[in-house]
Design an enzyme around this catalytic site. Structure first.
Site, PDB file in Angstrom:
ATOM      1  N   ASP A  51       4.270  17.547  40.473  1.00  0.00           N
ATOM      2  CA  ASP A  51       3.462  16.525  41.139  1.00  0.00           C
ATOM      3  C   ASP A  51       2.637  17.129  42.269  1.00  0.00           C
ATOM      4  O   ASP A  51       3.176  17.741  43.188  1.00  0.00           O
ATOM      5  CB  ASP A  51       4.378  15.434  41.684  1.00  0.00           C
TER       6      ASP A  51
ATOM      7  N   ASP B 147      23.911  23.065  37.616  1.00  0.00           N
ATOM      8  CA  ASP B 147      24.856  24.088  37.181  1.00  0.00           C
ATOM      9  C   ASP B 147      26.068  23.459  36.489  1.00  0.00           C
ATOM     10  O   ASP B 147      26.195  22.232  36.405  1.00  0.00           O
ATOM     11  CB  ASP B 147      25.252  24.989  38.347  1.00  0.00           C
TER      12      ASP B 147
ATOM     13  N   TYR C 156      23.124  14.599  45.262  1.00  0.00           N
ATOM     14  CA  TYR C 156      23.803  13.798  44.245  1.00  0.00           C
ATOM     15  C   TYR C 156      23.148  12.417  44.107  1.00  0.00           C
ATOM     16  O   TYR C 156      22.915  11.943  42.995  1.00  0.00           O
ATOM     17  CB  TYR C 156      25.282  13.594  44.584  1.00  0.00           C
TER      18      TYR C 156
ATOM     19  N   MET D 153      19.708  22.192  46.367  1.00  0.00           N
ATOM     20  CA  MET D 153      20.845  21.711  47.141  1.00  0.00           C
ATOM     21  C   MET D 153      21.175  22.697  48.267  1.00  0.00           C
ATOM     22  O   MET D 153      21.246  23.900  48.040  1.00  0.00           O
ATOM     23  CB  MET D 153      22.075  21.541  46.238  1.00  0.00           C
TER      24      MET D 153
ATOM     25  N   HIS E 241       4.432  10.233  35.297  1.00  0.00           N
ATOM     26  CA  HIS E 241       4.077  10.857  36.572  1.00  0.00           C
ATOM     27  C   HIS E 241       4.965  10.295  37.679  1.00  0.00           C
ATOM     28  O   HIS E 241       5.119   9.089  37.809  1.00  0.00           O
ATOM     29  CB  HIS E 241       2.602  10.587  36.897  1.00  0.00           C
TER      30      HIS E 241
END
Length: 139
Positions: A64, A30, A109, A74, A22
């Site tokens: 969650d 991609d 990132y 993104m 959890h």
């Protein structure tokens, strides 16, 4: 073979999803994403679209419920309010299960580097990246 398990969920991916606890996160990314250089664990799904991968993962992964935003995509560089087609498709797959936030490219990132695993798909559409935070599996 297993019953009622999406065939895109490879043994390696199923193992990672089951091993996550959890609050752990997984990034689905991609083909352009620098997966090898950013992943603690890299799982390849070459030839698979991001939407098919997300649908398969979300068929077994609860999101969650204890955080406001358990899903992140993104942002488009230079235009953070733009919603690329791949992101619109990912948000549709998540649907009303959870709120979706966005992260600036370098912040995405950085967060992906902390994910339990990165799943690199064969998706060629730009900005087709999503991070999912695992929720509690209720019996």
């Amino acid at each position: 073979m297993l019953i009622n398990i999406d065939p895109l969920l490879s043994p390696e991916l199923l193992h990672a999803l089951r091993a996550m606890g959890h609050g752990d996160e997984i990034a689905l990314v991609d083909a352009n994403f620098p997966g090898t250089s950013n992943a603690q664990r890299l799982i390849r799904l070459d030839g698979v679209t991001i939407t098919d991968a997300a649908s398969a993962v979300l068929s077994v992964l609860p999101l969650d419920e204890f955080v406001d935003v358990p899903v992140f995509t993104m942002e488009v560089v230079g235009n953070p309010d733009e919603v690329p087609p791949a992101v619109a498709d990912l948000r549709a797959i998540v649907g009303d299960r959870a709120a979706c936030g966005t992260l600036e490219r370098h912040a995405f990132y950085a967060r992906a580097r902390t994910c339990f695993a990165i799943v690199q798909t064969g998706e060629t559409r730009l900005y087709a990246n999503i991070i999912l935070k695992k929720g509690v599996v209720r019996s």
